[in-house]
Scaffold this motif. Structure first.
Motif, PDB file in Angstrom:
ATOM      1  N   GLY A   1     -11.137  32.850 -20.891  1.00 30.24           N
ATOM      2  CA  GLY A   1     -11.540  33.325 -19.578  1.00 30.24           C
ATOM      3  C   GLY A   1     -12.738  34.255 -19.651  1.00 30.24           C
ATOM      4  O   GLY A   1     -13.682  34.147 -18.848  1.00 30.24           O
ATOM      5  N   HIS A   2     -12.721  35.161 -20.625  1.00 27.11           N
ATOM      6  CA  HIS A   2     -13.828  36.109 -20.802  1.00 27.11           C
ATOM      7  C   HIS A   2     -15.104  35.363 -21.187  1.00 27.11           C
ATOM      8  O   HIS A   2     -16.194  35.679 -20.696  1.00 27.11           O
ATOM      9  CB  HIS A   2     -13.457  37.134 -21.875  1.00 27.11           C
ATOM     10  CG  HIS A   2     -14.478  38.209 -22.048  1.00 27.11           C
ATOM     11  ND1 HIS A   2     -14.641  39.245 -21.158  1.00 27.11           N
ATOM     12  CD2 HIS A   2     -15.412  38.413 -23.018  1.00 27.11           C
ATOM     13  CE1 HIS A   2     -15.623  40.037 -21.563  1.00 27.11           C
ATOM     14  NE2 HIS A   2     -16.101  39.557 -22.696  1.00 27.11           N
ATOM     15  N   PHE A   3     -14.977  34.354 -22.042  1.00 29.80           N
ATOM     16  CA  PHE A   3     -16.144  33.591 -22.511  1.00 29.80           C
ATOM     17  C   PHE A   3     -16.766  32.799 -21.362  1.00 29.80           C
ATOM     18  O   PHE A   3     -18.002  32.739 -21.231  1.00 29.80           O
ATOM     19  CB  PHE A   3     -15.728  32.645 -23.644  1.00 29.80           C
ATOM     20  CG  PHE A   3     -16.890  31.976 -24.330  1.00 29.80           C
ATOM     21  CD1 PHE A   3     -17.596  32.639 -25.314  1.00 29.80           C
ATOM     22  CD2 PHE A   3     -17.283  30.691 -23.987  1.00 29.80           C
ATOM     23  CE1 PHE A   3     -18.671  32.043 -25.948  1.00 29.80           C
ATOM     24  CE2 PHE A   3     -18.349  30.082 -24.616  1.00 29.80           C
ATOM     25  CZ  PHE A   3     -19.057  30.754 -25.601  1.00 29.80           C
ATOM     26  N   ILE A   4     -15.937  32.192 -20.521  1.00 33.76           N
ATOM     27  CA  ILE A   4     -16.465  31.438 -19.378  1.00 33.76           C
ATOM     28  C   ILE A   4     -17.209  32.371 -18.434  1.00 33.76           C
ATOM     29  O   ILE A   4     -18.296  32.050 -17.942  1.00 33.76           O
ATOM     30  CB  ILE A   4     -15.323  30.716 -18.637  1.00 33.76           C
ATOM     31  CG1 ILE A   4     -14.747  29.599 -19.520  1.00 33.76           C
ATOM     32  CG2 ILE A   4     -15.810  30.123 -17.320  1.00 33.76           C
ATOM     33  CD1 ILE A   4     -13.523  28.914 -18.942  1.00 33.76           C
ATOM     34  N   ARG A   5     -16.623  33.539 -18.200  1.00 29.59           N
ATOM     35  CA  ARG A   5     -17.251  34.512 -17.291  1.00 29.59           C
ATOM     36  C   ARG A   5     -18.557  35.059 -17.853  1.00 29.59           C
ATOM     37  O   ARG A   5     -19.568  35.136 -17.142  1.00 29.59           O
ATOM     38  CB  ARG A   5     -16.270  35.655 -17.032  1.00 29.59           C
ATOM     39  CG  ARG A   5     -16.895  36.860 -16.351  1.00 29.59           C
ATOM     40  CD  ARG A   5     -16.009  38.086 -16.492  1.00 29.59           C
ATOM     41  NE  ARG A   5     -16.755  39.317 -16.267  1.00 29.59           N
ATOM     42  CZ  ARG A   5     -16.240  40.524 -16.371  1.00 29.59           C
ATOM     43  NH1 ARG A   5     -14.984  40.684 -16.709  1.00 29.59           N
ATOM     44  NH2 ARG A   5     -16.975  41.593 -16.165  1.00 29.59           N
ATOM     45  N   GLU A   6     -18.548  35.457 -19.138  1.00 30.68           N
ATOM     46  CA  GLU A   6     -19.685  36.157 -19.724  1.00 30.68           C
ATOM     47  C   GLU A   6     -20.800  35.237 -20.205  1.00 30.68           C
ATOM     48  O   GLU A   6     -21.975  35.611 -20.183  1.00 30.68           O
ATOM     49  CB  GLU A   6     -19.212  37.024 -20.905  1.00 30.68           C
ATOM     50  CG  GLU A   6     -18.332  38.190 -20.512  1.00 30.68           C
ATOM     51  CD  GLU A   6     -19.114  39.304 -19.867  1.00 30.68           C
ATOM     52  OE1 GLU A   6     -20.290  39.485 -20.218  1.00 30.68           O
ATOM     53  OE2 GLU A   6     -18.571  39.993 -18.996  1.00 30.68           O
ATOM     54  N   ARG A   7     -20.443  34.021 -20.644  1.00 33.78           N
ATOM     55  CA  ARG A   7     -21.434  33.165 -21.286  1.00 33.78           C
ATOM     56  C   ARG A   7     -21.670  31.845 -20.554  1.00 33.78           C
ATOM     57  O   ARG A   7     -22.818  31.486 -20.284  1.00 33.78           O
ATOM     58  CB  ARG A   7     -21.000  32.868 -22.734  1.00 33.78           C
ATOM     59  CG  ARG A   7     -20.739  34.097 -23.589  1.00 33.78           C
ATOM     60  CD  ARG A   7     -22.007  34.903 -23.839  1.00 33.78           C
ATOM     61  NE  ARG A   7     -22.954  34.164 -24.647  1.00 33.78           N
ATOM     62  CZ  ARG A   7     -22.932  34.100 -25.980  1.00 33.78           C
ATOM     63  NH1 ARG A   7     -21.995  34.764 -26.640  1.00 33.78           N
ATOM     64  NH2 ARG A   7     -23.823  33.397 -26.638  1.00 33.78           N
ATOM     65  N   ILE A   8     -20.592  31.120 -20.247  1.00 37.53           N
ATOM     66  CA  ILE A   8     -20.746  29.770 -19.718  1.00 37.53           C
ATOM     67  C   ILE A   8     -21.386  29.778 -18.328  1.00 37.53           C
ATOM     68  O   ILE A   8     -22.390  29.083 -18.096  1.00 37.53           O
ATOM     69  CB  ILE A   8     -19.387  29.041 -19.664  1.00 37.53           C
ATOM     70  CG1 ILE A   8     -18.805  28.889 -21.072  1.00 37.53           C
ATOM     71  CG2 ILE A   8     -19.552  27.671 -19.011  1.00 37.53           C
ATOM     72  CD1 ILE A   8     -19.652  28.068 -22.006  1.00 37.53           C
TER      73      ILE A   8
END
Length: 394
Positions: A328-335
């Protein structure tokens, strides 16, 4: 001869005698230091001693040092004052992250028109102008006018042979496939569904509300479910724990909630039907039993384990939630912010470069070790290549 030596010794100045004694003491001290160093080296080469030492050090983790225990009471009292100051620092840091969250919300509103236009291009709701499509290639990618014209003709020929594609087909599914963290979740039966994914948005909690963010997955109408939006909300905490204030290191995700997917009959990829044969113990007859069991799928992402009020989870649930929070954090911050670069693979190359640099450093260190061995006059490559006695085949 002995008389002469005694005579010479008797004639020596007392100061000279002191110098001799000092030299003898220094030589004795050097011998003792040399023996101590040799003994230390031998001990450090003993695996059993090293293991015992490591076990001892592991047991000291989290325990107060002997130095702290040895401090006078008045000094310990002052150290406690410093700890109280540290707690106040943690609370100020928490306020800092709350303001960062407010800034994220503010700038999310500025980014959103650009993301909306990206979505319109992807789903063919907007056709960008020639000016918007111009992109200066890197110097190494620059082509001559003749090569450009040839490439343009080839592209036009391909376009004539194929049907005119709308927007950017399979944009988000390609992004997912290009990112290891997400592709590991994908199953073959998920891919036809993700082709209908048109956009992913991040929504932050309103001012004055507890800190959280929601991922919205927008789908075009499809044969798999009736939802047009699937959501995943992550609730965060940005305040030090009263029982362990020094562990505070910024906002942490406390729990997450998914949504109910309204699956079309027979299209639920998160479940599968299996058949089992059962034999009756008494009569010996055999019957076939049909069971519905969970199935691996990306769409399990929307039904995370529930965190009980006690906050205690079993190991499997903890592992699932830890991975879920990371995704979830990766989708928000990067994707979401850099989707096009994950589509083209450029963002992935940047990530790989970081690992390559570490690998090159390791290779350099190995090269230095090999060079040192070659320069060692006692180095014998034959001995180095020979396996240890216990590894030899009998």
């Amino acid at each position: 001869m002995a008389d002469i030596d005694n005579k010479d010794q008797a004639e020596m100045d007392p100061a000279d005698m002191e110098d001799v004694e000092e030299v003898e003491e220094e030589e004795t001290g050097e011998d003792e230091n040399s023996k101590a160093r040799q003994l230390t080296v031998q001990m450090m080469q003993n695996p059993q001693i090293l293991a015992a030492l490591q076990e001892r050090l592991d047991g000291l983790n989290g325990s107060p040092s002997g130095y702290m225990e040895s401090l006078p009471k008045v000094v310990k009292r002052r150290v406690n004052a410093l700890k109280n100051l540290q707690v106040k620092c943690a609370h100020i840091e928490a306020k800092f992250y709350e303001e960062v969250h407010e800034l994220e919300r503010k700038y999310a509103a500025l980014y959103q028109p650009l993301f909306d236009k990206r979505s319109d291009i992807v789903k063919a709701a907007y056709e960008p102008t020639d000016e918007e499509c111009e992109w200066k290639a890197d110097e190494e990618e620059e082509l001559t006018d003749e090569m450009k014209e040839k490439a343009k003709l080839e592209e036009e020929k391909k376009d004539e042979e194929k049907e005119d594609p709308k927007g950017i087909p399979e944009f988000w599914s390609t992004v997912f496939k290009n990112v290891d963290l997400l592709s590991d979740m994908l199953q073959e039966h998920d891919e036809p569904i993700l082709k209908h994914l048109q956009d992913i948005k991040v929504k932050f909690s309103d001012p004055g509300q507890p800190m959280s963010f929601t991922l919205e997955f927008l789908f075009e109408p499809n044969d798999f479910f009736t939802n047009t939006v699937l959501t995943k909300t992550y609730k965060m905490r940005s305040e030090p724990d009263e029982n362990d204030p020094f562990s505070f290191d910024g906002p942490e995700i406390m729990c997450c909630t998914g949504c109910t997917i309204e699956w079309t009959k027979g299209k639920n990829v998160t479940l599968k039907t299996i058949k089992k044969k059962q034999k009756h113990k008494g009569r010996g007859t055999v019957r076939t039993v049909t069971k519905t069991v969970p199935n691996d799928s990306f769409f399990n992402f929307f039904t995370p384990p529930e965190v009980p009020e006690s906050g205690e989870l079993d190991e499997d649930s903890e592992a699932v939630l830890a991975a879920d929070f990371e995704i979830g954090h990766f989708i928000r911050e990067r994707i979401v912010p850099r989707a096009v670069l994950y589509f083209t693979g450029e963002a992935i190359e940047d990530d790989d470069d970081d690992y390559d640099e570490e690998g090159e450093e390791a290779d350099d260190e190995e090269g230095e070790e090999e060079a040192d061995e070659e320069n060692d006059p006692d180095y014998d490559p034959k001995k180095e290549a020979a396996p240890p006695a216990e590894c030899k085949q009998q």
